[in-house]
Design a protein around this motif. Structure first.
Motif, PDB file in Angstrom:
ATOM      1  N   LEU A 144       0.827  -1.214   0.000  1.00 19.03           N
ATOM      2  CA  LEU A 144       0.000   0.000   0.000  1.00 19.03           C
ATOM      3  C   LEU A 144       0.857   1.259   0.000  1.00 19.03           C
ATOM      4  O   LEU A 144       0.557   2.230  -0.711  1.00 19.03           O
ATOM      5  CB  LEU A 144      -0.926  -0.003   1.221  1.00 19.03           C
ATOM      6  CG  LEU A 144      -2.083  -1.012   1.211  1.00 19.03           C
ATOM      7  CD1 LEU A 144      -2.743  -1.063   2.579  1.00 19.03           C
ATOM      8  CD2 LEU A 144      -3.108  -0.649   0.140  1.00 19.03           C
ATOM      9  N   THR A 176       2.402   1.805  -3.435  1.00 24.50           N
ATOM     10  CA  THR A 176       1.375   2.242  -4.384  1.00 24.50           C
ATOM     11  C   THR A 176       1.011   3.704  -4.163  1.00 24.50           C
ATOM     12  O   THR A 176       0.892   4.490  -5.122  1.00 24.50           O
ATOM     13  CB  THR A 176       0.115   1.364  -4.238  1.00 24.50           C
ATOM     14  OG1 THR A 176       0.463  -0.012  -4.443  1.00 24.50           O
ATOM     15  CG2 THR A 176      -0.953   1.773  -5.247  1.00 24.50           C
ATOM     16  N   PHE A 191      -5.495   2.191   6.923  1.00 25.39           N
ATOM     17  CA  PHE A 191      -6.270   1.480   5.894  1.00 25.39           C
ATOM     18  C   PHE A 191      -6.186  -0.022   6.124  1.00 25.39           C
ATOM     19  O   PHE A 191      -7.205  -0.733   6.066  1.00 25.39           O
ATOM     20  CB  PHE A 191      -5.727   1.840   4.505  1.00 25.39           C
ATOM     21  CG  PHE A 191      -6.549   1.300   3.368  1.00 25.39           C
ATOM     22  CD1 PHE A 191      -7.527   2.073   2.773  1.00 25.39           C
ATOM     23  CD2 PHE A 191      -6.346   0.013   2.898  1.00 25.39           C
ATOM     24  CE1 PHE A 191      -8.292   1.582   1.719  1.00 25.39           C
ATOM     25  CE2 PHE A 191      -7.099  -0.499   1.845  1.00 25.39           C
ATOM     26  CZ  PHE A 191      -8.076   0.290   1.256  1.00 25.39           C
ATOM     27  N   THR A 244      -9.234  -2.743   7.338  1.00 24.56           N
ATOM     28  CA  THR A 244      -9.633  -3.803   6.401  1.00 24.56           C
ATOM     29  C   THR A 244      -9.110  -5.176   6.800  1.00 24.56           C
ATOM     30  O   THR A 244      -9.230  -6.130   6.024  1.00 24.56           O
ATOM     31  CB  THR A 244      -9.142  -3.461   4.980  1.00 24.56           C
ATOM     32  OG1 THR A 244      -7.722  -3.311   4.991  1.00 24.56           O
ATOM     33  CG2 THR A 244      -9.786  -2.171   4.484  1.00 24.56           C
ATOM     34  N   TYR A 262     -13.395  -2.473   2.760  1.00 21.44           N
ATOM     35  CA  TYR A 262     -12.649  -1.430   2.057  1.00 21.44           C
ATOM     36  C   TYR A 262     -13.420  -0.110   1.970  1.00 21.44           C
ATOM     37  O   TYR A 262     -12.825   0.965   2.076  1.00 21.44           O
ATOM     38  CB  TYR A 262     -12.282  -1.917   0.654  1.00 21.44           C
ATOM     39  CG  TYR A 262     -11.386  -3.139   0.674  1.00 21.44           C
ATOM     40  CD1 TYR A 262     -10.141  -3.102   1.274  1.00 21.44           C
ATOM     41  CD2 TYR A 262     -11.818  -4.344   0.106  1.00 21.44           C
ATOM     42  CE1 TYR A 262      -9.320  -4.215   1.302  1.00 21.44           C
ATOM     43  CE2 TYR A 262     -11.005  -5.473   0.129  1.00 21.44           C
ATOM     44  CZ  TYR A 262      -9.765  -5.404   0.733  1.00 21.44           C
ATOM     45  OH  TYR A 262      -8.958  -6.520   0.762  1.00 21.44           O
ATOM     46  N   GLN A 263     -14.717  -0.194   1.768  1.00 17.96           N
ATOM     47  CA  GLN A 263     -15.477   1.057   1.669  1.00 17.96           C
ATOM     48  C   GLN A 263     -15.458   1.828   2.979  1.00 17.96           C
ATOM     49  O   GLN A 263     -15.445   3.065   2.989  1.00 17.96           O
ATOM     50  CB  GLN A 263     -16.922   0.770   1.226  1.00 17.96           C
ATOM     51  CG  GLN A 263     -17.035   0.258  -0.199  1.00 17.96           C
ATOM     52  CD  GLN A 263     -16.318   1.160  -1.187  1.00 17.96           C
ATOM     53  OE1 GLN A 263     -16.449   2.396  -1.133  1.00 17.96           O
ATOM     54  NE2 GLN A 263     -15.549   0.562  -2.095  1.00 17.96           N
ATOM     55  N   ILE A 322     -12.147   3.658   3.108  1.00 15.32           N
ATOM     56  CA  ILE A 322     -12.167   4.853   2.264  1.00 15.32           C
ATOM     57  C   ILE A 322     -12.971   5.960   2.939  1.00 15.32           C
ATOM     58  O   ILE A 322     -12.577   7.146   2.932  1.00 15.32           O
ATOM     59  CB  ILE A 322     -12.749   4.526   0.872  1.00 15.32           C
ATOM     60  CG1 ILE A 322     -11.810   3.580   0.123  1.00 15.32           C
ATOM     61  CG2 ILE A 322     -12.991   5.798   0.064  1.00 15.32           C
ATOM     62  CD1 ILE A 322     -10.435   4.137  -0.145  1.00 15.32           C
ATOM     63  N   MET A 331      -4.691   8.531  -1.690  1.00 14.13           N
ATOM     64  CA  MET A 331      -5.052   7.141  -1.410  1.00 14.13           C
ATOM     65  C   MET A 331      -6.457   6.834  -1.940  1.00 14.13           C
ATOM     66  O   MET A 331      -6.684   5.776  -2.545  1.00 14.13           O
ATOM     67  CB  MET A 331      -4.982   6.889   0.096  1.00 14.13           C
ATOM     68  CG  MET A 331      -5.214   5.448   0.499  1.00 14.13           C
ATOM     69  SD  MET A 331      -3.834   4.384  -0.004  1.00 14.13           S
ATOM     70  CE  MET A 331      -4.355   2.833   0.729  1.00 14.13           C
ATOM     71  N   TRP A 377      -7.381   4.184  -4.983  1.00 13.05           N
ATOM     72  CA  TRP A 377      -8.378   3.121  -4.821  1.00 13.05           C
ATOM     73  C   TRP A 377      -9.452   3.219  -5.909  1.00 13.05           C
ATOM     74  O   TRP A 377      -9.776   2.223  -6.567  1.00 13.05           O
ATOM     75  CB  TRP A 377      -9.022   3.207  -3.444  1.00 13.05           C
ATOM     76  CG  TRP A 377     -10.105   2.194  -3.245  1.00 13.05           C
ATOM     77  CD1 TRP A 377     -11.447   2.368  -3.404  1.00 13.05           C
ATOM     78  CD2 TRP A 377      -9.921   0.824  -2.886  1.00 13.05           C
ATOM     79  NE1 TRP A 377     -12.121   1.199  -3.169  1.00 13.05           N
ATOM     80  CE2 TRP A 377     -11.206   0.234  -2.844  1.00 13.05           C
ATOM     81  CE3 TRP A 377      -8.809   0.049  -2.592  1.00 13.05           C
ATOM     82  CZ2 TRP A 377     -11.405  -1.109  -2.519  1.00 13.05           C
ATOM     83  CZ3 TRP A 377      -9.003  -1.288  -2.273  1.00 13.05           C
ATOM     84  CH2 TRP A 377     -10.285  -1.853  -2.240  1.00 13.05           C
ATOM     85  N   GLU A 378      -9.972   4.400  -6.112  1.00 18.24           N
ATOM     86  CA  GLU A 378     -11.047   4.581  -7.095  1.00 18.24           C
ATOM     87  C   GLU A 378     -10.564   4.356  -8.518  1.00 18.24           C
ATOM     88  O   GLU A 378     -11.352   3.990  -9.400  1.00 18.24           O
ATOM     89  CB  GLU A 378     -11.652   5.982  -6.956  1.00 18.24           C
ATOM     90  CG  GLU A 378     -12.391   6.162  -5.626  1.00 18.24           C
ATOM     91  CD  GLU A 378     -12.923   7.574  -5.427  1.00 18.24           C
ATOM     92  OE1 GLU A 378     -12.471   8.490  -6.165  1.00 18.24           O
ATOM     93  OE2 GLU A 378     -13.768   7.767  -4.526  1.00 18.24           O
ATOM     94  N   ILE A 425      -5.032  -0.221  -6.729  1.00 18.92           N
ATOM     95  CA  ILE A 425      -4.737  -1.094  -5.597  1.00 18.92           C
ATOM     96  C   ILE A 425      -5.363  -2.459  -5.871  1.00 18.92           C
ATOM     97  O   ILE A 425      -6.574  -2.585  -6.036  1.00 18.92           O
ATOM     98  CB  ILE A 425      -5.284  -0.503  -4.285  1.00 18.92           C
ATOM     99  CG1 ILE A 425      -4.587   0.841  -3.990  1.00 18.92           C
ATOM    100  CG2 ILE A 425      -5.076  -1.471  -3.126  1.00 18.92           C
ATOM    101  CD1 ILE A 425      -5.144   1.568  -2.789  1.00 18.92           C
ATOM    102  N   GLN A 463      -6.750  -5.784  -4.868  1.00 21.00           N
ATOM    103  CA  GLN A 463      -7.307  -6.338  -3.635  1.00 21.00           C
ATOM    104  C   GLN A 463      -6.714  -7.705  -3.302  1.00 21.00           C
ATOM    105  O   GLN A 463      -6.630  -8.078  -2.127  1.00 21.00           O
ATOM    106  CB  GLN A 463      -8.827  -6.451  -3.752  1.00 21.00           C
ATOM    107  CG  GLN A 463      -9.527  -5.102  -3.817  1.00 21.00           C
ATOM    108  CD  GLN A 463     -11.040  -5.237  -3.779  1.00 21.00           C
ATOM    109  OE1 GLN A 463     -11.578  -6.173  -3.195  1.00 21.00           O
ATOM    110  NE2 GLN A 463     -11.732  -4.291  -4.403  1.00 21.00           N
TER     111      GLN A 463
END
Length: 506
Positions: free
Chosen positions: A324, A327, A433, A437, A448-449, A452, A471, A475-476, A480, A482
């Motif tokens: 993470l 990224t 994060f 998760t 995950y939501q 975020i 970040m 994600w969007e 990333i 999963q």
């Protein structure tokens, strides 16, 4: 062995040229005779001239422009002017400005010509020795900077940039030995003018011929074997220089000139030994340092794994956080060196937990305030473990500041806003994060939501807004994976007060 000097004589009088030719035939010179400025310019475009003997007046023009051209190509060139016994004051002053070494007044005899040229050759030798001394000193200074770094990319870059400048090259490149593919591959390249070399291509199998001694190569077929190039580009002269250290070939250094510059000389090949020698030593030091660094990292990875082995509730946390963090750092536009530091820092960020007692690290019930104070010391413990190991120094901000908050309510220092180093602000986001998760001893993962949404809700308080937004965008944008975050276990539940969970978030 001293190269023969090249003397260019320019005079519109054929008889004077004949006299000079007969007088100097026995001298150690390459003699070139020109009657016109046009023919002289053609010679200057193709040859490097060491001495010039020219009439001051050539028809309606002077030879001064030609002399400037000679000096521009070879600042050490010795210039001798042939002129009338009484030149004008204006022409005499202008000639002095061009750095003329000596004069010959017409008419002259052969004895005077020979004596003047012999003095000119002595002057040329002195100028060459001075130039070589300056060049050698300059190369030693440059090679000191080359030898002063062990970071491979920087080392190669410094070497090639110095070679381009010091040896009037159009292109410089290094091929390094690839032990996996068992061949030489292009590692670094620099061009004086990028455009002509945009079609440059290196054969994936490497050169056909490798010289284990320095070589100057001018034959086109041989150049293609030594350094495969795009057929759209013609190389007039090439130096192949093996980079040897302790009897082992570390790489191949190539310097290239096109047809606009005279071929490389044996003197330049000798001078290159200074730079190549230091570069080879630097490559060997870089290799040894990399081995040492890998050994250290293996040890530190073992320690990080030991932490995870002790805390069964954070299985895979280090690996996920490392992914993470890297990224997110890419999303923020961090460079390769920073990304290397991110990987190191994220692997080591919880190393201080090795100093937390098992009774606290794996306590099945709520931590007491006193126990939580011990837990909060793990960033500082981590720094103490890593301090004194030079190459791990970039990891320290990740270790010390990953529990700081943007609003100043974090630990261990309580820094606020941008006073928190960027490494800590980045780690705060990815650490949280992963905490949200992942399954924890006091709850199942929240999804995950939810993670975020937490970044959105606490942007500007717990998290740096810029880092949190990056970040969210990563994600969007689907940056990333999963599947990289699925290294998790489901430990037995245990109770931990919400207020403590909100503080530690890991």
């Amino acid at each position: 062995m001293q190269e023969r000097a090249t003397l260019l004589v320019i005079d519109q009088d054929p008889q004077a040229l004949q006299t000079i030719h007969e007088t100097l035939a026995s001298e150690p010179l390459t003699l070139l005779l020109c009657e016109t400025t046009r023919s002289a310019r053609e010679v200057l475009s193709k040859r490097k001239i060491d001495l010039v003997m020219a009439s001051l007046f050539l028809g309606q023009e002077t030879s001064l422009d030609l002399l400037r051209q000679v000096k521009q190509v070879n600042p050490e060139a010795v210039i001798i002017l042939m002129t009338n016994p009484q030149p004008t004051l204006e022409s005499a002053v202008e000639v002095l400005r061009e750095g003329v070494y000596d004069y010959l007044f017409k008419p002259f005899d052969s004895y005077l010509v020979k004596g003047t040229i012999q003095r000119g050759l002595i002057e040329l030798r002195l100028r060459r020795e001075n130039a070589l001394l300056r060049e050698t000193i300059g190369l030693y200074r440059i090679s000191d900077s080359v030898g002063g770094t062990i970071e491979l990319k920087k080392l190669l870059g410094l070497t090639l940039e110095a070679a381009l400048k010091q040896f009037e090259s159009h292109l410089a490149a290094v091929l390094m030995w690839d032990e996996v593919r068992n061949c030489f591959l292009l590692s670094e390249i620099r061009a004086k003018n990028e455009l002509p070399f945009q079609t440059l291509a290196i054969d994936s199998i490497g050169p056909e011929v490798i010289y284990l001694k320095p070589q100057i190569i001018s034959a086109p077929d041989e150049i293609r074997k030594v350094f495969p190039l795009s057929e759209h580009f013609i190389v007039a002269s090439l130096i192949s220089y093996p980079l040897l250290a302790k009897g082992r070939i570390m790489g191949l250094l190539y310097l290239i000139r096109d047809e606009t510059i005279p071929p490389y000389s044996s003197g330049e090949l000798d001078s290159l030994s200074i730079l190549a020698g230091r570069a080879a030593a630097g490559l060997e030091n870089s290799r040894l340092y990399q081995q040492l660094e890998n050994a250290y990292l293996s040890t530190i990875n073992a320690l990080a794994n030991a932490v995870e082995a002790r805390d069964v509730y954070t299985k895979g946390h280090t690996e996920r956080v490392c992914y993470l963090a890297e990224t997110l750092a890419r999303r923020l536009g961090w460079g390769q060196e920073q990304l290397s530091h991110v990987r190191m820092g994220s692997i080591l960020h919880d190393i201080g937990k090795i100093g937390v007692p098992d009774s606290i690290l794996n306590k099945p019930k709520s931590l007491t305030p006193a126990e939580f104070e011990v837990m909060k010391q793990h960033p500082q413990m981590g720094v103490k473990i890593l301090e004194g190991i030079g190459f791990l120094e970039p990891a320290l901000p990740y270790v010390l500041y990953h529990h700081e908050r943007y609003d100043g309510k974090g630990y261990p220092t309580g820094l606020k806003g941008e006073d928190v180093p960027m490494e800590g602000r980045l780690m705060a986001v990815v650490d949280t994060f992963d905490a949200i998760t992942s399954d924890r001893p006091y709850r199942k993962n929240l999804g995950y939501q939810k993670a975020i949404q937490e970044l959105k809700d606490f942007s500007g308080t717990q998290f740096d807004p810029q880092v949190a937004q990056a970040m969210i965008e990563a994600w969007e944008a689907g940056q990333i994976d999963q599947q990289r975050l699925e290294i998790k276990i489901s430990p037995p539940a245990r109770s931990l007060p919400a207020e403590i969970y909100s503080q530690i978030q890991t």
